[in-house]
Design a protein around this motif. Structure first.
Motif, mmCIF file in Angstrom:
data_model
loop_
_atom_site.group_PDB
_atom_site.id
_atom_site.type_symbol
_atom_site.label_atom_id
_atom_site.label_comp_id
_atom_site.label_asym_id
_atom_site.label_seq_id
_atom_site.Cartn_x
_atom_site.Cartn_y
_atom_site.Cartn_z
ATOM 1 N N LYS A 182 -19.164 12.533 4.533
ATOM 2 C CA LYS A 182 -18.207 11.650 4.354
ATOM 3 C C LYS A 182 -18.533 10.386 3.568
ATOM 4 O O LYS A 182 -17.713 9.745 2.655
ATOM 5 C CB LYS A 182 -17.487 11.081 5.646
ATOM 6 N N ARG A 183 -19.819 10.256 3.539
ATOM 7 C CA ARG A 183 -20.428 8.747 2.659
ATOM 8 C C ARG A 183 -20.697 9.374 1.419
ATOM 9 O O ARG A 183 -21.801 9.941 1.459
ATOM 10 C CB ARG A 183 -21.487 8.300 3.557
ATOM 11 N N MET A 204 -11.557 4.975 10.586
ATOM 12 C CA MET A 204 -11.682 3.796 9.881
ATOM 13 C C MET A 204 -10.222 3.389 8.989
ATOM 14 O O MET A 204 -9.505 4.364 8.855
ATOM 15 C CB MET A 204 -12.566 3.883 8.628
ATOM 16 N N ARG A 236 -12.779 2.949 4.058
ATOM 17 C CA ARG A 236 -12.857 4.167 3.521
ATOM 18 C C ARG A 236 -13.399 3.980 2.224
ATOM 19 O O ARG A 236 -14.229 4.603 1.435
ATOM 20 C CB ARG A 236 -11.861 5.142 3.738
ATOM 21 N N PHE A 283 -15.336 7.169 0.136
ATOM 22 C CA PHE A 283 -14.707 8.341 0.397
ATOM 23 C C PHE A 283 -14.073 8.737 -0.762
ATOM 24 O O PHE A 283 -13.090 8.249 -1.327
ATOM 25 C CB PHE A 283 -13.834 8.099 1.712
ATOM 26 N N ASN A 312 -12.174 13.939 0.677
ATOM 27 C CA ASN A 312 -12.851 13.852 1.869
ATOM 28 C C ASN A 312 -12.194 12.682 2.737
ATOM 29 O O ASN A 312 -12.551 12.168 3.788
ATOM 30 C CB ASN A 312 -14.511 13.173 1.534
ATOM 31 N N ASP A 313 -10.885 12.493 2.408
ATOM 32 C CA ASP A 313 -10.203 11.343 3.148
ATOM 33 C C ASP A 313 -9.545 11.961 4.447
ATOM 34 O O ASP A 313 -8.866 11.066 5.346
ATOM 35 C CB ASP A 313 -9.147 10.802 2.363
ATOM 36 N N SER A 364 -8.089 2.341 5.924
ATOM 37 C CA SER A 364 -8.050 2.883 4.293
ATOM 38 C C SER A 364 -9.100 1.997 3.501
ATOM 39 O O SER A 364 -9.930 2.696 2.745
ATOM 40 C CB SER A 364 -6.867 3.151 3.769
ATOM 41 N N PRO A 403 -15.368 9.299 11.321
ATOM 42 C CA PRO A 403 -15.093 8.629 10.078
ATOM 43 C C PRO A 403 -13.278 8.378 9.885
ATOM 44 O O PRO A 403 -13.101 7.215 9.210
ATOM 45 C CB PRO A 403 -15.681 9.314 9.055
ATOM 46 N N GLU A 404 -12.704 9.092 10.257
ATOM 47 C CA GLU A 404 -11.121 9.143 10.190
ATOM 48 C C GLU A 404 -10.630 8.007 10.730
ATOM 49 O O GLU A 404 -9.383 7.557 10.468
ATOM 50 C CB GLU A 404 -10.340 10.496 10.494
ATOM 51 N N THR A 443 -20.940 4.269 16.282
ATOM 52 C CA THR A 443 -20.637 5.321 15.160
ATOM 53 C C THR A 443 -21.548 6.582 16.024
ATOM 54 O O THR A 443 -21.070 7.791 15.672
ATOM 55 C CB THR A 443 -21.310 5.206 13.953
#
Lengths: 111, 447
Positions: free
Chosen positions: B283-284, A95, A100, A105, A109-110, A97, A92-93, A53
């Motif tokens: 995001k978190r 991941m 998330r 999320f 913020n998705d 669903s 992060p996108e 990450t």
């Protein structure tokens, strides 16, 4: 659709990699989108291309070794080589669903 | 290997640092030093250095030995130097405290402690800066967070050098201008270099990276974040270099400190905007206790800035400098330090114990090593104590201050116990502990 033997082994490797979690996010590296490519050749040699990450994360070597150990334990795999890449960098996108949702999320913020 | 490894001695730094914080708070509870004594009284200097070197500097060095490699994606230059560095700093601090006790007449002054303390602390800081500096040097060009840390380390060097001069003048090893002038008028510069430069500027740099990393917030260099670096660096250069040169030439540093204050306020305002953006863009959404408590510490930093401006406007700044320094040291730096320590110990303990068995069996998450609701209570008690104590300082109520210090001591003790429980895996559910496979952690060192 029939899968080739290599593709079947590849799927089993992907399943095995779900045992490897990113300790900080608490989710497995497959659902987090950290595994970019899983390749298996005719003789059962597996090659995994993955990322972390964040570059320089202290967990990097553990994640890489963990992926190698999980892959080599899969029946039909004769060798496993794991390489790291930061191109492209993880976002992060990447991941799934479900991952998330687990990390909370919000709908805004998705993306 | 791309990245970092485990810093072997960081846990030892953290343990000694926590012990110094608890000792400092216990001294405040019994009324030793400020505010029961003057800010510049020897007893107060014991307290100040116990917190500034023993707690904050050891905490910062322990964290930097682990996280500078993360910031620059290169291994630390030496993983063995931190142990002798720690020994030098601890022995040097102990002797320095002895020097202040001699100065206050609390212990006999057969031999002055200041020169040996200065040499030992100077060597300790030099070793730490050499190790971290070499790590940064081999990683050029540096990312933004690492450039903040570099400026912070230069300020640590300036702070230690000024302290070295003070010590030599105090025990008579050096005399006459300009060193005697620096010892007489340079204390504000020494304090600014340490508190604002070394500790705050470094914490700001690390916060850019760690907050983004732990909250999945966008991490990028923006014109605003670069402006924070430039304004902040300019402020520190004006205060430390300008102030010291002014004193050396027989003048007074006040004008330089005022200009530095203006530049520093600009830097802090821009940093505040950056941090708000970081929290909003994360995001978190469900953030952990450490990020929530870091937000309280950051609010305290904003409080320091606002309070300073208000007191300057009311011509009360010099009279209330103790309250401002207190809020900066305990509300901002200690608050942030405890919040991040709570996270770092869990994270490093996980890596050490469960990292090696990753991929062979199911492992717990870092979050499974802690019990956040229990720890949150101690953080709130701690912060309540800090706010109450700051109010007591502003209202000149030293007796009530001691009651507030009891709250701070209680909160810190609770947090320290939580951290020790995390390190010993006491809160991991038995079925997840897999101690037959995982490494059992040593309390004070990583393997």
């Amino acid at each position: 659709m029939m899968l080739s033997p290599q593709e079947e082994v590849g799927q089993r490797i992907e399943e095995a990699l779900r045992l490897v979690i990113d300790p900080e996010l608490g989710l497995n590296i497959v659902d987090l989108g950290l595994v970019y490519v899983i390749g298996v050749n005719d003789s059962g040699g597996a090659r995994i291309l993955m990322t972390t990450t964040t570059r320089g994360c202290p967990a990097t070597s553990f994640l890489k070794d963990g992926a190698q150990q999980a892959a080599i334990a899969v029946p039909g795999v004769t060798s496993a080589e794991v390489s790291l890449t930061y191109d492209p960098a993880w976002k992060p996108e990447m991941m799934t669903s479900s991952a998330r949702v687990q990390l909370g999320f919000g709908p805004d913020n998705d993306t | 290997m791309v990245g970092a490894t485990l810093s072997r001695w960081s846990m030892s730094y953290f343990a000694v640092a926590l012990a110094c914080l608890l000792a400092g708070e216990a001294l405040m509870v019994v009324g030793f030093g400020f505010p029961s004594a003057e800010l510049r009284a020897p007893d107060s200097l014991v307290l100040v250095h116990l917190i500034a070197i023993g707690w904050l500097s050891l905490l910062m060095f322990g964290a930097l030995f682990q996280f500078v490699p993360v910031l620059v994606a290169k291994p630390i230059y030496s993983n063995t130097l931190p142990l002798p560095t720690l020994a030098l700093l601890v022995v040097g601090l102990t002797i320095l405290v002895g020097g202040f006790l001699q100065l206050g007449g609390r212990i006999p002054a057969l031999h002055s402690c200041f020169s040996p303390a200065a040499v030992l602390l100077g060597c300790g800081f030099a070793l730490a800066l050499w190790n971290l500096g070499r790590t940064l040097w081999q990683a050029r060009p540096l990312p933004l967070a690492a450039r903040f840390v570099t400026v912070g380390l230069l300020c640590a060097a300036a702070t230690a050098t000024l302290g070295f001069v003070f010590a030599l003048v105090l025990d008579g090893s050096a005399s006459g201008p300009p060193l005697a002038d620096i010892a007489t008028y340079g204390i504000p510069v020494h304090a600014i270099a340490g508190l604002s430069g070394w500790l705050t500027f470094t914490a700001i740099g690390v916060s850019y990276r760690l907050l983004a990393m732990f909250m999945l917030a966008p991490e990028s260099e923006t014109p605003r974040s670069r402006a924070v670096l430039y304004y902040g660096t300019a402020a520190l250069a004006v205060a430390i270099v300008g102030g010291t040169v002014a004193i050396g030439m027989g003048g007074h540093p006040t004008a330089f400190l005022l200009v530095a204050g203006l530049l520093g306020t600009c830097a802090l305002s821009l940093y505040g905007a950056d941090i708000l953006h970081l929290y909003r863009a994360r995001k978190r959404r469900k953030i952990e206790l450490n990020a929530r408590m870091a937000a309280i510490a950051l609010a305290n930093l904003a409080g320091v800035a606002v309070l300073s401006v208000v007191l300057v406007a009311a011509s009360q700044f010099e009279d209330q400098i103790g309250a401002i320094v207190f809020l900066a040291a305990f509300g901002w730096l200690t608050g942030l330090g405890l919040a991040k320590l709570y996270k770092i110990v869990a994270f490093l303990t996980w890596l050490e114990c469960f990292g090696p068995v990753l991929g062979t069996t199911a492992t717990p998450r870092v979050q499974d090593l802690v019990v956040e609701p229990r720890a949150a209570k101690w953080f709130w008690i701690y912060f309540a104590g800090v706010w109450s104590a700051t109010a007591c300082l502003l209202l000149d109520a030293p007796e009530v201050f001691r009651a507030s210090a009891v709250l701070m001591l209680g909160g810190t003790t609770g947090i320290a116990v939580e951290i020790a429980r995390t390190r010993l895996l006491l809160d991991v559910r038995p079925e997840l502990r897999i101690l037959h496979l995982a490494r059992r952690p040593a309390l004070l060192a990583s393997q």
